[in-house]
Design a protein around this motif. Structure first.
Motif, PDB file in Angstrom:
ATOM      1  N   PHE A   1       0.784  -1.219   0.009  1.00  0.00           N
ATOM      2  CA  PHE A   1      -0.029  -0.080  -0.077  1.00  0.00           C
ATOM      3  C   PHE A   1       0.905   1.227  -0.024  1.00  0.00           C
ATOM      4  O   PHE A   1       1.781   1.243   0.885  1.00  0.00           O
ATOM      5  N   ILE A   2       0.839   2.312  -1.083  1.00  0.00           N
ATOM      6  CA  ILE A   2       1.645   3.328  -1.088  1.00  0.00           C
ATOM      7  C   ILE A   2       0.644   4.429  -0.932  1.00  0.00           C
ATOM      8  O   ILE A   2      -0.280   4.801  -1.481  1.00  0.00           O
ATOM      9  N   PRO A   3       1.143   5.309   0.270  1.00  0.00           N
ATOM     10  CA  PRO A   3       0.083   6.419   0.347  1.00  0.00           C
ATOM     11  C   PRO A   3       0.458   7.534  -0.661  1.00  0.00           C
ATOM     12  O   PRO A   3       1.716   7.643  -1.214  1.00  0.00           O
ATOM     13  N   LEU A   4      -0.615   8.458  -0.912  1.00  0.00           N
ATOM     14  CA  LEU A   4      -0.239   9.784  -1.649  1.00  0.00           C
ATOM     15  C   LEU A   4       0.483  10.902  -0.893  1.00  0.00           C
ATOM     16  O   LEU A   4       0.045  11.044   0.372  1.00  0.00           O
ATOM     17  N   ILE A   5       1.675  11.395  -1.160  1.00  0.00           N
ATOM     18  CA  ILE A   5       2.262  12.186  -0.389  1.00  0.00           C
ATOM     19  C   ILE A   5       2.275  13.815  -1.092  1.00  0.00           C
ATOM     20  O   ILE A   5       2.852  13.839  -2.400  1.00  0.00           O
ATOM     21  N   LEU A   6       1.642  14.746  -0.369  1.00  0.00           N
ATOM     22  CA  LEU A   6       1.563  15.924  -0.765  1.00  0.00           C
ATOM     23  C   LEU A   6       2.471  16.945  -0.079  1.00  0.00           C
ATOM     24  O   LEU A   6       2.701  16.933   0.957  1.00  0.00           O
ATOM     25  N   SER A   7       2.890  17.991  -0.772  1.00  0.00           N
ATOM     26  CA  SER A   7       3.846  19.097  -0.270  1.00  0.00           C
ATOM     27  C   SER A   7       3.173  20.228  -1.071  1.00  0.00           C
ATOM     28  O   SER A   7       3.132  20.558  -2.306  1.00  0.00           O
ATOM     29  N   ASP A   8       2.650  21.111  -0.287  1.00  0.00           N
ATOM     30  CA  ASP A   8       2.003  22.369  -0.969  1.00  0.00           C
ATOM     31  C   ASP A   8       0.924  22.131  -1.545  1.00  0.00           C
ATOM     32  O   ASP A   8       0.908  22.794  -2.763  1.00  0.00           O
TER      33      ASP A   8
ATOM     34  N   PRO B   1       3.498   9.050  -4.913  1.00  0.00           N
ATOM     35  CA  PRO B   1       4.282   8.435  -5.904  1.00  0.00           C
ATOM     36  C   PRO B   1       4.596   9.321  -7.101  1.00  0.00           C
ATOM     37  O   PRO B   1       3.655  10.147  -7.401  1.00  0.00           O
ATOM     38  N   GLY B   2       5.808   9.037  -7.796  1.00  0.00           N
ATOM     39  CA  GLY B   2       6.110   9.775  -8.984  1.00  0.00           C
ATOM     40  C   GLY B   2       6.127   8.908 -10.170  1.00  0.00           C
ATOM     41  O   GLY B   2       5.971   7.648 -10.150  1.00  0.00           O
ATOM     42  N   GLY B   3       6.301   9.327 -11.282  1.00  0.00           N
ATOM     43  CA  GLY B   3       6.497   8.647 -12.611  1.00  0.00           C
ATOM     44  C   GLY B   3       7.763   8.492 -12.907  1.00  0.00           C
ATOM     45  O   GLY B   3       8.881   8.847 -12.343  1.00  0.00           O
ATOM     46  N   ARG B   4       8.039   7.854 -14.064  1.00  0.00           N
ATOM     47  CA  ARG B   4       9.414   7.351 -14.344  1.00  0.00           C
ATOM     48  C   ARG B   4       9.535   7.090 -15.786  1.00  0.00           C
ATOM     49  O   ARG B   4       8.567   6.162 -16.453  1.00  0.00           O
ATOM     50  N   ARG B   5      10.334   7.546 -16.715  1.00  0.00           N
ATOM     51  CA  ARG B   5      10.690   7.301 -17.977  1.00  0.00           C
ATOM     52  C   ARG B   5      11.990   6.866 -18.231  1.00  0.00           C
ATOM     53  O   ARG B   5      12.946   7.934 -17.900  1.00  0.00           O
ATOM     54  N   LEU B   6      12.218   5.614 -18.468  1.00  0.00           N
ATOM     55  CA  LEU B   6      13.572   5.044 -18.355  1.00  0.00           C
ATOM     56  C   LEU B   6      14.412   5.344 -17.092  1.00  0.00           C
ATOM     57  O   LEU B   6      13.857   4.824 -16.014  1.00  0.00           O
ATOM     58  N   PHE B   7      15.324   6.399 -17.065  1.00  0.00           N
ATOM     59  CA  PHE B   7      15.711   6.472 -15.669  1.00  0.00           C
ATOM     60  C   PHE B   7      15.612   7.995 -15.006  1.00  0.00           C
ATOM     61  O   PHE B   7      16.214   8.402 -14.194  1.00  0.00           O
ATOM     62  N   LYS B   8      14.683   8.630 -15.720  1.00  0.00           N
ATOM     63  CA  LYS B   8      14.416   9.965 -15.334  1.00  0.00           C
ATOM     64  C   LYS B   8      12.975   9.868 -14.689  1.00  0.00           C
ATOM     65  O   LYS B   8      11.972   9.547 -15.266  1.00  0.00           O
ATOM     66  N   GLY B   9      13.004  10.670 -13.609  1.00  0.00           N
ATOM     67  CA  GLY B   9      11.829  10.712 -12.726  1.00  0.00           C
ATOM     68  C   GLY B   9      11.091  12.079 -12.893  1.00  0.00           C
ATOM     69  O   GLY B   9      11.672  12.843 -13.459  1.00  0.00           O
ATOM     70  N   HIS B  10       9.729  11.975 -12.778  1.00  0.00           N
ATOM     71  CA  HIS B  10       8.929  13.238 -12.573  1.00  0.00           C
ATOM     72  C   HIS B  10       7.789  13.096 -12.092  1.00  0.00           C
ATOM     73  O   HIS B  10       7.298  11.985 -11.409  1.00  0.00           O
ATOM     74  N   LEU B  11       7.244  14.403 -11.454  1.00  0.00           N
ATOM     75  CA  LEU B  11       6.096  14.543 -10.934  1.00  0.00           C
ATOM     76  C   LEU B  11       4.853  14.298 -11.633  1.00  0.00           C
ATOM     77  O   LEU B  11       4.742  14.238 -12.724  1.00  0.00           O
TER      78      LEU B  11
ATOM     79  N   ASN C   1       0.807  14.616 -12.131  1.00  0.00           N
ATOM     80  CA  ASN C   1      -0.574  15.621 -11.792  1.00  0.00           C
ATOM     81  C   ASN C   1      -1.582  14.831 -10.711  1.00  0.00           C
ATOM     82  O   ASN C   1      -2.308  15.230 -10.188  1.00  0.00           O
ATOM     83  N   ARG C   2      -1.790  13.302 -11.006  1.00  0.00           N
ATOM     84  CA  ARG C   2      -2.813  12.618 -10.466  1.00  0.00           C
ATOM     85  C   ARG C   2      -2.278  11.189 -10.529  1.00  0.00           C
ATOM     86  O   ARG C   2      -1.709  10.709 -11.275  1.00  0.00           O
ATOM     87  N   THR C   3      -2.790  10.188  -9.639  1.00  0.00           N
ATOM     88  CA  THR C   3      -2.441   8.948  -9.649  1.00  0.00           C
ATOM     89  C   THR C   3      -3.875   8.053  -9.799  1.00  0.00           C
ATOM     90  O   THR C   3      -4.955   8.754  -9.262  1.00  0.00           O
ATOM     91  N   PRO C   4      -3.706   6.997 -10.256  1.00  0.00           N
ATOM     92  CA  PRO C   4      -4.961   5.929 -10.300  1.00  0.00           C
ATOM     93  C   PRO C   4      -5.028   5.539  -8.914  1.00  0.00           C
ATOM     94  O   PRO C   4      -4.470   5.496  -8.232  1.00  0.00           O
ATOM     95  N   LYS C   5      -6.476   5.447  -8.703  1.00  0.00           N
ATOM     96  CA  LYS C   5      -7.115   4.994  -7.224  1.00  0.00           C
ATOM     97  C   LYS C   5      -7.284   3.464  -7.578  1.00  0.00           C
ATOM     98  O   LYS C   5      -7.382   3.183  -8.417  1.00  0.00           O
ATOM     99  N   GLY C   6      -7.191   2.901  -6.204  1.00  0.00           N
ATOM    100  CA  GLY C   6      -7.406   1.512  -6.308  1.00  0.00           C
ATOM    101  C   GLY C   6      -6.246   0.575  -6.700  1.00  0.00           C
ATOM    102  O   GLY C   6      -5.162   1.021  -6.472  1.00  0.00           O
TER     103      GLY C   6
END
Length: 160
Positions: free
Chosen positions: A124-131, A137-147, A149-154
């Protein structure tokens, strides 16, 4: 009763100054009412900042500036060797005073103690918000991470 291990890592802080330690201890009745027996693993990760906390629900461990993944893996091994059912990771500054353990642990319980033949959840992974912005969680393309806008629920399948 299911067994819940809660991990709180202290760094340069006494357990008396940790809101996570204080608020989890105050929530033990709610955790028990949800059908869980809590074992709180407190890992002191810096020298001479805290005397050990003696409490029937606390296991006190110490190390000096050990990497968090190493600590989490050590405690996960202890938890599951002792027939633990689930593991909860916490920062030492997370405040659980207004956290609804009964409601949230009922959801966890429905997944870790499922009906025969139903889907079992491993993490189970919580959603962590800052401001008010999602940072994990974040996204990832190959080796680069990114924020994101939203994540799927469930239930979301793991990709790695």
């Amino acid at each position: 009763m299911l067994k819940l291990s809660i991990v709180i890592v202290l760094y340069k802080k006494s357990y008396e100054r940790s809101i996570a330690v204080k608020s989890v201890l105050e929530s033990l009745d709610s955790i028990n009412a949800a059908g869980f027996e809590a074992n709180i693993y407190i890992w002191k990760n810096s020298p001479s900042h805290s005397p050990p906390l003696v409490h029937k629900s606390v296991t006190w461990l110490e190390g000096e500036n050990i990497k968090l993944p190493t600590i989490y893996n050590i405690i996960a091994d202890l938890t599951f060797k002792e027939s633990g059912d689930c593991l909860m990771l916490s920062d030492d500054d997370t405040n659980y005073i207004n956290y609804d353990f009964r409601k949230n642990l009922a959801i966890v319980k429905s997944f870790i103690d499922p009906e025969p033949g139903s889907l079992k959840i491993g993490c189970f992974i919580p959603l962590i918000l800052s401001d008010e912005r999602l940072v994990s969680p974040g996204g990832r393309r190959l080796f680069k991470g990114h924020l994101l806008n939203r994540t799927p629920k469930g239930i979301v399948p793991a990709k790695n």
